[in-house]
Structure formats: structure tokens, C-alpha cells
Design a protein around this motif. Structure first.
Motif, mmCIF file in Angstrom:
data_model
loop_
_atom_site.group_PDB
_atom_site.id
_atom_site.type_symbol
_atom_site.label_atom_id
_atom_site.label_comp_id
_atom_site.label_asym_id
_atom_site.label_seq_id
_atom_site.Cartn_x
_atom_site.Cartn_y
_atom_site.Cartn_z
ATOM 1 N N ARG A 80 0.791 -1.055 0.090
ATOM 2 C CA ARG A 80 -0.022 -0.030 0.114
ATOM 3 C C ARG A 80 0.971 1.490 0.016
ATOM 4 O O ARG A 80 1.726 1.167 0.600
ATOM 5 C CB ARG A 80 -0.952 -0.087 1.196
ATOM 6 C CG ARG A 80 -2.029 1.094 1.416
ATOM 7 C CD ARG A 80 -2.821 1.061 2.477
ATOM 8 N NE ARG A 80 -3.640 2.306 2.737
ATOM 9 C CZ ARG A 80 -4.447 2.377 3.604
ATOM 10 N NH1 ARG A 80 -4.699 1.579 4.631
ATOM 11 N NH2 ARG A 80 -5.127 3.555 3.909
ATOM 12 N N LEU A 86 0.808 7.058 4.220
ATOM 13 C CA LEU A 86 1.088 5.692 4.652
ATOM 14 C C LEU A 86 1.847 4.902 3.643
ATOM 15 O O LEU A 86 1.390 4.987 2.442
ATOM 16 C CB LEU A 86 -0.295 5.084 4.798
ATOM 17 C CG LEU A 86 -0.410 3.622 5.615
ATOM 18 C CD1 LEU A 86 -1.633 3.669 6.446
ATOM 19 C CD2 LEU A 86 -0.510 2.712 4.543
ATOM 20 N N ARG A 88 3.025 0.579 3.414
ATOM 21 C CA ARG A 88 2.937 -0.836 4.116
ATOM 22 C C ARG A 88 3.646 -1.655 2.871
ATOM 23 O O ARG A 88 3.199 -1.777 1.860
ATOM 24 C CB ARG A 88 1.619 -1.223 4.372
ATOM 25 C CG ARG A 88 1.745 -2.335 5.142
ATOM 26 C CD ARG A 88 0.316 -2.906 5.891
ATOM 27 N NE ARG A 88 -0.492 -3.387 4.729
ATOM 28 C CZ ARG A 88 -1.610 -3.042 4.480
ATOM 29 N NH1 ARG A 88 -1.980 -1.538 5.073
ATOM 30 N NH2 ARG A 88 -2.500 -3.414 3.576
ATOM 31 N N SER A 90 5.471 -5.681 2.684
ATOM 32 C CA SER A 90 5.803 -7.089 3.427
ATOM 33 C C SER A 90 7.379 -6.801 3.520
ATOM 34 O O SER A 90 8.038 -6.500 2.913
ATOM 35 C CB SER A 90 5.386 -8.184 2.437
ATOM 36 O OG SER A 90 6.147 -8.079 1.082
ATOM 37 N N GLU A 101 5.233 -7.811 7.976
ATOM 38 C CA GLU A 101 4.829 -6.473 7.318
ATOM 39 C C GLU A 101 5.223 -5.375 7.992
ATOM 40 O O GLU A 101 5.600 -5.307 9.555
ATOM 41 C CB GLU A 101 3.524 -6.468 7.278
ATOM 42 C CG GLU A 101 2.904 -7.343 6.111
ATOM 43 C CD GLU A 101 1.391 -7.297 5.695
ATOM 44 O OE1 GLU A 101 0.784 -7.964 5.051
ATOM 45 O OE2 GLU A 101 0.760 -6.418 6.461
ATOM 46 N N GLU A 103 4.642 -1.243 8.447
ATOM 47 C CA GLU A 103 3.842 -0.063 7.965
ATOM 48 C C GLU A 103 4.264 1.287 8.576
ATOM 49 O O GLU A 103 4.663 1.254 9.919
ATOM 50 C CB GLU A 103 2.266 -0.284 8.552
ATOM 51 C CG GLU A 103 1.385 0.776 8.103
ATOM 52 C CD GLU A 103 -0.280 0.697 8.276
ATOM 53 O OE1 GLU A 103 -0.718 -0.169 7.777
ATOM 54 O OE2 GLU A 103 -0.836 1.130 9.166
ATOM 55 N N ARG A 105 3.444 5.506 8.974
ATOM 56 C CA ARG A 105 2.696 6.218 8.941
ATOM 57 C C ARG A 105 3.164 7.672 9.013
ATOM 58 O O ARG A 105 4.162 7.870 10.146
ATOM 59 C CB ARG A 105 1.326 6.007 10.079
ATOM 60 C CG ARG A 105 0.745 4.619 9.793
ATOM 61 C CD ARG A 105 -0.223 4.330 10.953
ATOM 62 N NE ARG A 105 0.203 4.075 12.024
ATOM 63 C CZ ARG A 105 0.396 2.730 12.366
ATOM 64 N NH1 ARG A 105 0.259 1.751 11.652
ATOM 65 N NH2 ARG A 105 0.836 2.542 13.539
ATOM 66 N N HIS A 120 6.145 -2.708 13.024
ATOM 67 C CA HIS A 120 6.528 -3.975 12.224
ATOM 68 C C HIS A 120 5.546 -5.111 13.122
ATOM 69 O O HIS A 120 5.850 -5.353 14.311
ATOM 70 C CB HIS A 120 8.110 -4.196 12.731
ATOM 71 C CG HIS A 120 8.450 -5.490 11.780
ATOM 72 N ND1 HIS A 120 9.935 -5.347 11.563
ATOM 73 C CD2 HIS A 120 8.170 -6.496 11.075
ATOM 74 C CE1 HIS A 120 10.316 -6.606 10.867
ATOM 75 N NE2 HIS A 120 9.153 -7.031 10.541
#
Length: 209
Positions: A80, A86, A88, A90, A101, A103, A105, A120
Motif C-alpha cells: 500500500r 502511509l 506498507r 511485506s 509486514e 507499516e 505512517r 513491524h
């Protein structure tokens, strides 16, 4: 480089867990504020040329659905990408990686400040978690955030490989491991489990000379 170890005190850390695909995943979260506009922080984290200056060289199809590979480290899919708020991906490493994963922000705090959060989430073998706890990845992410902090200030560590052998780096990693121990304890972990994980992480990152 004066003040590097003090940067650890600018990071908030949390340790938790959540259910992922019928498995318990461990979570580590880092949050800090950078004195830079949100677009600038986003660009530093998504432009491949800039990523190579503060983190690691990266190659691949850097677009949603594309794949990336960090030199000598993790790779995966870009799951994403919502500029500038944002990202994200893997985060896979080794021959048989499990679910993992990351992410990131980005939230504007006025025109020239950005709240940065990195979470994480990974399914971790029980024996690995018992030996190292959250510090296994947490210390590495602390070092990554240090690199980003310096980059956003127009600075850098001249020779990262040499620096990691320095007394300053050893103190940084030792204190980072202890800080993750504090976060681990705050999550409800037993004192003996926290002590064992901090010891294992510190010995891995800061081996005796």
C-alpha cells in the motif's frame, strides 16, 4: 558525533501482539517527531536514491504491487502506498520467511514537523522471541531512525561500518536494547523473560571484545 546516543530518548516504543492468519504475531512500534515537513519525510522514505543515503541501497519496481530488495537485508512487496501518509510493505528475509509486514505512517504536525510511526508486525518462532524479544528488530529500527534523523538534518555518519564498531555505537545499541526491555516489560512480560531477552539482544548486537 555528539548527541547521537541521546536520540534514543526521542523515540516512543511499544510492544504488543495481534492475531494474523490464525497465528499470534508480535508487534513493535516506534514513534517520534521530526523537524521537517511531512512531504520531505515522505520523500526521504520513498525516493530510492535518498533511501540509499540514510538506510540501505534499494532496487526493484518501487510502485504499489511492485517488489523491492534492500541490499543485504529484507525484500518484499509494496502492499500500500498513500502519499504522503502511509506506506506498507511485506518484510521478508531468509529462505523460509513467515508473515512479516512493516507499516510507516506520516502525520503532519504543523507545516514543519512530522509525527513518524513505524510498526513491524511478524509471526516469530517462540524460541526466537524468548531469546531476543522485541530488541531483535527494535535495535535495528532504532538505528534506522537515527540515520533518517541525521539525513533530514543534512548530515550522516561518514563510515557506517566503521562506526558500528565504535564505543559510541556500542553504547547506542546497548541503550537501545535496554529501552526495548522497558517497552517489553510495559507490555506485561515477566521480569525474567525481559532480562533474558535484553541480555540476548545486547550480546548479539554488542559482542564482547
Amino acid at each position: 558525533m555528539t548527541g547521537i546516543v541521546d536520540r534514543l530518548d526521542e523515540v516512543h516504543r511499544e510492544v504488543g501482539s495481534r492475531s494474523v492468519a490464525d497465528s499470534e504475531a508480535r508487534t513493535v512500534l516506534l514513534r517520534r517527531t521530526f523537524d521537517a515537513a511531512v512531504g520531505e519525510v515522505w520523500d526521504a522514505c520513498t525516493d530510492p536514491e535518498r533511501i540509499g543515503r540514510w538506510f540501505l541501497p534499494v532496487r526493484g519496481e518501487l510502485r504499489p504491487g511492485g517488489h523491492y530488495q534492500l541490499e543485504g537485508n529484507a525484500g518484499g512487496e509494496i502492499l500500500r502506498c498513500d502519499p504522503p501518509s502511509l506506506l506498507r510493505v511485506s518484510w521478508l528475509f531468509g529462505e523460509n520467511p513467515g508473515f512479516s509486514e512493516v507499516e510507516v505512517r506520516f502525520t503532519a504536525d504543523g507545516e514543519d514537523r512530522t509525527v513518524f510511526e513505524l510498526e513491524h508486525v511478524a509471526v516469530v518462532p517462540a524460541e526466537f522471541w524468548a531469546q531476543f524479544g522485541p530488541g531483535a528488530v527494535g535495535v535495528g529500527w532504532d538505528m534506522g531512525l537515527l540515520g533518517l534523523y541525521l539525513h533530514l538534518r543534512g548530515s550522516s555518519i561518514d563510515d557506517p561500518a566503521a562506526w558500528q564498531e565504535s564505543d559510541e555505537a556500542r553504547e547506542f545499541m546497548t541503550r537501545s536494547s535496554a529501552a526495548w526491555g522497558v517497552a517489553h516489560a510495559a507490555s506485561g512480560a515477566a521480569p525474567e523473560a525481559v532480562e533474558a531477552a535484553v541480555r540476548g539482544t545486547t550480546e548479539a548486537y554488542v559482542p564482547a571484545r
